[in-house]
Design an enzyme around this catalytic site. Structure first.
Site, PDB file in Angstrom:
ATOM      1  N   ARG A  48       0.853  -1.190   0.000  1.00  0.00           N
ATOM      2  CA  ARG A  48       0.000   0.000   0.000  1.00  0.00           C
ATOM      3  C   ARG A  48       0.886   1.236   0.000  1.00  0.00           C
ATOM      4  NH1 ARG A  48       1.879   2.068   3.866  1.00  0.00           N
ATOM      5  NH2 ARG A  48       0.493   3.818   3.558  1.00  0.00           N
ATOM      6  N   GLY A  49       0.229   2.388  -0.207  1.00  0.00           N
ATOM      7  CA  GLY A  49       0.987   3.622  -0.399  1.00  0.00           C
ATOM      8  C   GLY A  49       1.143   3.809  -1.895  1.00  0.00           C
ATOM      9  N   ALA A  50       0.879   5.047  -2.364  1.00  0.00           N
ATOM     10  CA  ALA A  50       0.765   5.291  -3.805  1.00  0.00           C
ATOM     11  C   ALA A  50       1.985   4.819  -4.608  1.00  0.00           C
ATOM     12  CB  ALA A  50       0.474   6.767  -4.044  1.00  0.00           C
ATOM     13  N   ARG A  91      -7.293  -0.721  -7.258  1.00  0.00           N
ATOM     14  CA  ARG A  91      -7.592   0.432  -6.398  1.00  0.00           C
ATOM     15  C   ARG A  91      -7.715   1.671  -7.299  1.00  0.00           C
ATOM     16  NH1 ARG A  91      -4.293   1.211  -0.975  1.00  0.00           N
ATOM     17  NH2 ARG A  91      -6.296   2.109  -0.351  1.00  0.00           N
ATOM     18  N   GLN A 196      -3.003   2.390   9.758  1.00  0.00           N
ATOM     19  CA  GLN A 196      -1.663   2.498   9.144  1.00  0.00           C
ATOM     20  C   GLN A 196      -0.714   3.329  10.011  1.00  0.00           C
ATOM     21  OE1 GLN A 196      -4.541   2.857   7.510  1.00  0.00           O
ATOM     22  NE2 GLN A 196      -4.404   2.270   5.361  1.00  0.00           N
ATOM     23  N   ASP A 237      -2.275  10.637  -2.492  1.00  0.00           N
ATOM     24  CA  ASP A 237      -2.524   9.621  -3.520  1.00  0.00           C
ATOM     25  C   ASP A 237      -2.755  10.216  -4.893  1.00  0.00           C
ATOM     26  OD1 ASP A 237      -3.131   8.264  -0.856  1.00  0.00           O
ATOM     27  OD2 ASP A 237      -3.014   6.626  -2.308  1.00  0.00           O
ATOM     28  N   ASN A 247      -5.860  12.251  -0.011  1.00  0.00           N
ATOM     29  CA  ASN A 247      -5.004  11.434   0.863  1.00  0.00           C
ATOM     30  C   ASN A 247      -5.906  10.677   1.835  1.00  0.00           C
ATOM     31  OD1 ASN A 247      -2.359  10.561   1.741  1.00  0.00           O
ATOM     32  ND2 ASN A 247      -2.703  11.732   3.602  1.00  0.00           N
ATOM     33  N   LYS A 248      -5.294   9.877   2.669  1.00  0.00           N
ATOM     34  CA  LYS A 248      -6.019   9.019   3.604  1.00  0.00           C
ATOM     35  C   LYS A 248      -7.124   9.766   4.342  1.00  0.00           C
ATOM     36  CE  LYS A 248      -5.680   5.542   4.009  1.00  0.00           C
ATOM     37  NZ  LYS A 248      -6.587   4.658   3.247  1.00  0.00           N
TER      38      LYS A 248
END
Ligand code: MRU
Length: 358
Positions: A48-50, A91, A196, A237, A247-248
């Protein structure tokens, strides 16, 4: 640098992925030999993470290319396109996923035969990873120019080394400060629902010997008011052409609090996350995930069975709330449409694009 491991490793016939759902308790590596396995690892947030999901997908295409046996370049290209589309359905929000695969497919399109296409795909995927490491280092250096020895910053989610090739984006200044002998400390929001911040940012920063304090998401405003927070710094992202940033989930709330308290709110973003084809934040697709992620913590049900749930994984922070966007090529402030377009298109290196405005 010490204490930072790579979360995605290419091994030609497979991709090794550090299973981030098992952290911090176990360091387990997944061996992905097929596009199906890579797609599932991305969907389930094992990687995970762009930037990291972009790299995993690019390596997945390379593993596929090495196995797909055809003498026809046209058949190879057609099938490559299908694999790209399939991986792209894992995603929707992080543009790096599509950006990395487009680069790899673009490289394959320059080939004169299938053998050359395989080589070009592999080379491009490895280059993306190598480049991301230096990009993150540059982001960290630019971010440090906005901070001072002894500062505390607040962050959300994990925009760290395990979300990139190394160093991270929002966490890069903390890693680089450590190298320089500066004392920067971090407050990490736990980042419900999937934690996270609690599971990954604390773990990563502790591994690197960076001072980190965990708070729940609801403690952010109080912490920012009472703990002398020098800046909020977050990853992202996707940055739209006008500077709106996804973003998150929870990030927009931090930006509002920061504005109210007069604390700078910085977004750390590689230019691969800037998407000039997405005009505004309203055009960024926001991923909605399973209700189970909200009604359960680990496997334990914490809400009545059947409770209605809304579970957006990201939110959009409008550009007007962002003090600056820190990229590998410079810091953009104020006139985001102009500053981002200039950096993205003219390839200036290390130019400081500080434009008048906010
Ligand atoms: O759902 P996740 O864990 O993939 O969300 C990740 C983030 O929101 C990060 O801040 C972003 O991808 C940047 S990672 C350098």
């Amino acid at each position: 640098m010490s204490g930072l491991i790579r979360s995605v490793e290419y091994r030609r016939d497979h991709v090794l992925i550090l299973d981030q759902t098992k952290l911090p308790h176990r360091t387990k590596w997944l061996r992905c030999e097929t596009v199906d396995q890579v797609r599932e690892a991305i969907r389930a947030l094992k990687v995970r993470g762009a930037p990291a999901i972009g790299m995993a997908a690019a390596f997945g295409l390379s593993v596929w290319a090495r196995r797909f046996d055809t003498p026809s370049l046209t058949v190879f290209w057609d099938e490559l396109e299908k694999q790209r589309e399939y991986l792209a359905s894992s995603r929707p929000t992080a543009v790096n996923l599509f950006w990395a695969m487009n680069r790899v497919v673009g490289a394959a399109k320059r080939a004169k035969d299938v053998g050359e296409a395989r080589c070009l795909i592999e080379k491009e995927a490895l280059f993306i990873q190598e480049e991301d490491e230096s990009v993150c280092r540059s982001i960290g250096e630019h971010a440090l120019s906005l901070l001072h020895d002894g500062d505390s910053v607040l962050t959300i989610c994990n925009a760290g080394g395990i979300a990139t090739a190394r160093y991270g984006t929002a966490l890069a200044p903390l890693h680089l400060a450590k190298e320089r002998g500066w004392k920067l400390s971090a407050f990490a929001c736990e980042t419900r629902p999937l934690l996270q911040g609690a599971r990954l940012t604390t773990w990563e920063l502790q591994q690197a010997g960076v001072d980190v304090t965990l708070i729940t998401d609801g403690m952010a405003a109080h912490t920012m008011r009472t703990k002398n927070i020098a800046a909020v710094i977050v990853g992202c992202d996707r940055v739209a052409a006008n500077g709106d940033t996804a973003n998150k989930i929870g990030t927009f709330g931090l930006a509002l609090i920061a504005r109210q308290l007069g604390i700078p709110f910085y977004v750390a973003a590689p230019l691969s996350t800037v998407d000039l084809d997405t005009p505004t934040g309203d055009d960024i697709p926001i991923e909605e995930r399973s209700p189970d992620e909200v009604t359960r913590i680990s496997d334990r049900l914490i809400a009545p069975e059947g409770t209605n749930v809304y579970n957006p994984a990201f939110d959009v922070t409008p550009a007007e709330y962002i003090t600056a966007i820190i990229t590998e090529k410079g810091i953009v402030r104020g006139n985001y449409p102009e500053g981002l377009a200039r950096l993205k298109t003219n390839g200036e290196r290390n130019a400081s694009v500080t434009t008048p405005g906010t």
